[in-house]
Scaffold this motif. Structure first.
Motif, PDB file in Angstrom:
ATOM      1  N   LYS A 265       0.793  -1.371   0.082  1.00 15.82           N
ATOM      2  CA  LYS A 265      -0.144   0.036  -0.083  1.00 15.82           C
ATOM      3  C   LYS A 265       0.844   1.344  -0.212  1.00 15.82           C
ATOM      4  CE  LYS A 265      -4.258  -1.777   0.464  1.00 15.82           C
ATOM      5  NZ  LYS A 265      -4.098  -3.161   0.122  1.00 15.82           N
ATOM      6  N   ARG A 318      -2.793  11.807  -5.138  1.00 13.42           N
ATOM      7  CA  ARG A 318      -3.576  11.092  -6.135  1.00 13.42           C
ATOM      8  C   ARG A 318      -3.264   9.305  -5.997  1.00 13.42           C
ATOM      9  NH1 ARG A 318      -6.883  14.087  -9.413  1.00 13.42           N
ATOM     10  NH2 ARG A 318      -6.158  16.043  -9.927  1.00 13.42           N
ATOM     11  N   GLN A 319      -2.027   9.344  -5.567  1.00 10.27           N
ATOM     12  CA  GLN A 319      -1.588   7.878  -5.736  1.00 10.27           C
ATOM     13  C   GLN A 319      -1.842   7.088  -4.223  1.00 10.27           C
ATOM     14  OE1 GLN A 319       1.064  10.237  -6.868  1.00 10.27           O
ATOM     15  NE2 GLN A 319      -0.107  10.350  -8.577  1.00 10.27           N
ATOM     16  N   MET A 320      -2.031   8.016  -3.006  1.00 12.22           N
ATOM     17  CA  MET A 320      -1.874   7.279  -1.841  1.00 12.22           C
ATOM     18  C   MET A 320      -3.259   6.377  -1.434  1.00 12.22           C
ATOM     19  SD  MET A 320       0.732   8.140  -0.424  1.00 12.22           S
ATOM     20  CE  MET A 320       1.663   8.190  -2.068  1.00 12.22           C
ATOM     21  N   ASP A 321      -2.856   5.448  -0.896  1.00 14.15           N
ATOM     22  CA  ASP A 321      -3.920   4.469  -0.364  1.00 14.15           C
ATOM     23  C   ASP A 321      -4.375   5.093   1.227  1.00 14.15           C
ATOM     24  OD1 ASP A 321      -4.017   2.511  -2.691  1.00 14.15           O
ATOM     25  OD2 ASP A 321      -2.143   2.291  -1.972  1.00 14.15           O
ATOM     26  N   VAL A 322      -3.318   5.445   1.799  1.00 14.17           N
ATOM     27  CA  VAL A 322      -3.619   5.842   3.294  1.00 14.17           C
ATOM     28  C   VAL A 322      -2.828   7.008   3.536  1.00 14.17           C
ATOM     29  CG1 VAL A 322      -3.487   5.218   5.835  1.00 14.17           C
ATOM     30  CG2 VAL A 322      -3.564   3.369   3.865  1.00 14.17           C
ATOM     31  N   VAL A 323      -3.658   7.822   4.326  1.00 13.21           N
ATOM     32  CA  VAL A 323      -3.194   9.477   4.298  1.00 13.21           C
ATOM     33  C   VAL A 323      -3.192   9.493   5.879  1.00 13.21           C
ATOM     34  CG1 VAL A 323      -3.108  11.882   4.191  1.00 13.21           C
ATOM     35  CG2 VAL A 323      -3.721  10.335   2.355  1.00 13.21           C
ATOM     36  N   MET A 341      -8.003  13.010  -3.890  1.00 14.97           N
ATOM     37  CA  MET A 341      -7.577  11.727  -3.407  1.00 14.97           C
ATOM     38  C   MET A 341      -8.415  10.625  -4.323  1.00 14.97           C
ATOM     39  SD  MET A 341      -7.895  12.029   0.771  1.00 14.97           S
ATOM     40  CE  MET A 341      -6.679  12.887   1.743  1.00 14.97           C
ATOM     41  N   LYS A 342      -7.879   9.451  -4.483  1.00 13.71           N
ATOM     42  CA  LYS A 342      -8.447   8.288  -5.314  1.00 13.71           C
ATOM     43  C   LYS A 342      -9.339   7.663  -4.428  1.00 13.71           C
ATOM     44  CE  LYS A 342      -5.694   4.668  -5.102  1.00 13.71           C
ATOM     45  NZ  LYS A 342      -4.226   3.683  -5.241  1.00 13.71           N
ATOM     46  N   CYS A 345      -9.371   5.938  -0.645  1.00 13.25           N
ATOM     47  CA  CYS A 345      -8.509   6.267   0.131  1.00 13.25           C
ATOM     48  C   CYS A 345      -8.799   6.433   1.594  1.00 13.25           C
ATOM     49  CB  CYS A 345      -7.979   7.503  -0.260  1.00 13.25           C
ATOM     50  SG  CYS A 345      -6.497   8.328   0.602  1.00 13.25           S
ATOM     51  N   VAL A 387     -14.190   8.431   0.062  1.00 10.27           N
ATOM     52  CA  VAL A 387     -12.831   8.446   1.126  1.00 10.27           C
ATOM     53  C   VAL A 387     -13.332   8.018   2.444  1.00 10.27           C
ATOM     54  CG1 VAL A 387     -11.553  10.051   2.345  1.00 10.27           C
ATOM     55  CG2 VAL A 387     -11.788  10.589  -0.070  1.00 10.27           C
TER      56      VAL A 387
END
Length: 482
Positions: A265, A318-323, A341-342, A345, A387
């Motif tokens: 991830k 844009r690429q992140m799965d978790v912030v 966000m994608k 996310c 999200v």
């Protein structure tokens, strides 16, 4: 038969087994439940409750859960031997006799051990929660049953939160002379609403980045009229609770709420302080691809040396799965970034304050909020993008899971010693400013925890001590050592 009559069931809503072990879903363990943690939707403020001693000076979810809470406190005591040791050592001399402590912290089994230690050392305590989601209802009930006035329950509204703080402070015939705070909300409330009480307080002990920042602001403005102890930056808090606690609890909170698998991830951690370092260590170990955002060049360089990319959030969002936010600042994740966000996310916060993610901007007509589980929401955009927001942007680990007991023993012992130090300090030792705990005290707290590991310290010879310019009994590091 006794068990069945003791916990009557509501037909069709609960199984008999859930009725008998009611406590198992009433608090933090409800984080992974698909339903709310209680069938009773009545606000505790609207209930008339008394404990077995006839006192009604508390407000908790259900005083009848006290027995379950007592068992949880007993489990916590097993891994908090240093605090129990401090309790036994100082119980005879009662160093806190005459102390009237008003506290605002997470109300968990571990905090309960601290509160009961303070009471054993002679203090009178009144307590409330610093987070609307982190209270373990049965533990609050157990404290109320023993006679500690507690005003807290899991899932308070914003109005409830401030009402509870006010009930702690504003009570007839009792006036606080010490404050133990986590986040600064209690200190802020007393300062604003009860200035006469604030001026008579003998000391404030604060344990969070957010709360300490607020104290330094007061001090800089010349408005801090009492001495305060910055426990957050003591070694035994910063290097243990912030680092090791978050290293173990970040994964727990994310797993319980989302069932996420971390391998591969893309995760961005905002802030590489002690909390960020702990989170990154755990995530990296499970195979997540982790990058960091930082404002501080020293922390950024540390992240680089530990093998993490340092990036700007807007460039990778844009690429992140978790912030994950770990800064204690505000608007670290903005609405513009949330919009980019994608789909799917996960967004969460590991800092104390709920200001890091701009959650307020998400409460707008074009977005739909959909509750998935306790403390898990889908925020749905008009195009169908979702999200996953955890704990409405509040502290993930204490809102959605648990934290390791042993590391909290270190923090709690530090807090207890800070209270004892400020309360007993001769007039003039501490002025109207913010202080760090003396290094000698930090070392003492650490030494109390070494027997748990059967660890044996090496003792300096006289010659070695003279060579190093040290006392054989410490302190072993100067105050400026980092």
């Amino acid at each position: 038969k006794q068990e069945f009559s003791k916990y009557p069931t509501k037909a069709g809503r609960r199984s008999l087994s859930r009725s008998i072990s009611q406590s198992s879903t009433d608090s933090y363990s409800s984080a992974a439940s698909y339903t709310d943690s209680s069938d009773d939707e009545t606000s505790p403020r609207d209930k008339a409750q008394v404990n077995t001693h006839g006192s009604a000076d508390f407000c908790v979810k259900n005083i009848k859960q006290a027995e379950f809470g007592r068992r949880e406190i007993e489990i916590a005591e097993q891994d908090m031997s240093a605090l129990i040791s401090l309790r036994k050592r100082a119980q005879g001399e009662k160093p806190l006799a005459g102390a009237k402590i008003v506290g605002c912290t997470h109300i968990t089994a571990q905090t309960a051990v601290l509160i009961e230690t303070l009471v054993a050392l002679g203090a009178q305590c009144r307590w409330t929660a610093c987070n609307i989601y982190s209270t373990q209802n049965e533990v609050a009930a157990a404290l109320a049953e023993t006679g500690v006035p507690v005003f807290a329950w899991k899932g308070e509204s914003e109005d409830d939160f401030w009402w509870c703080i006010d009930r702690c402070v504003n009570t007839e015939g009792w006036q606080a002379n010490m404050i133990l705070d986590d986040g600064g909300d209690l200190t802020h409330w007393v300062y604003k609403k009860y200035p006469s009480v604030f001026k008579k307080v003998r000391g404030i002990v604060e344990e969070s980045v957010t709360g300490v920042h607020r104290l330094y602001q007061l001090s800089k403005a010349g408005k801090l009229c009492v001495p305060a102890m910055n426990v957050n930056d003591s070694v035994t808090k910063q290097k243990f609770d912030n680092l090791y606690c978050c290293r173990e609890s970040i994964l727990d909170g994310l797993k319980r709420t989302t069932d996420i698998m971390f391998g591969g991830k893309q995760v961005v951690v905002c802030g590489y302080g002690e909390v960020g370092k702990g989170c990154c260590t755990a995530l990296k170990a499970l195979g997540a691809i982790v990058c960091i955002t930082e404002i501080d060049p020293i922390c950024a360089l540390q992240a680089c040396m530990d093998g993490f990319r340092v990036v700007k959030l807007s460039e990778v969002i844009r690429q992140m799965d978790v912030v994950i936010t770990c800064t204690g600042n505000k608007n670290v994740v903005t609405r513009e970034q949330l919009d980019r966000m994608k789909n799917g996310c996960i967004v969460c916060n590991m800092g104390h304050s709920n200001t890091e993610i701009d959650v307020a901007s998400l409460r707008s007509p074009e977005l739909t909020w959909e509750r998935v589980r306790s403390q898990v929401d889908h925020i749905i955009w008009p195009d169908g993008k979702r999200v996953v927001l955890l704990a409405e942007g509040r502290l993930l680990n204490l809102s959605c899971s648990t934290v390791p007991t042993f590391v909290l023993s270190i923090t709690a012992t530090t807090q207890a010693l800070a209270l004892i130090e400020l309360f007993n300090a001769p007039e003039g030792r501490y002025k109207q400013d913010v202080y760090l705990l003396p290094k000698k005290m930090d070392e003492y707290v650490a030494s109390l925890h070494l027997p748990n590991f059967d660890a044996h310290l090496t003792e300096l010879t006289d010659e070695q001590a003279k060579y190093m310019g040290l006392n054989k009994n410490g302190p072993f590091k100067p105050n400026y050592y980092r």
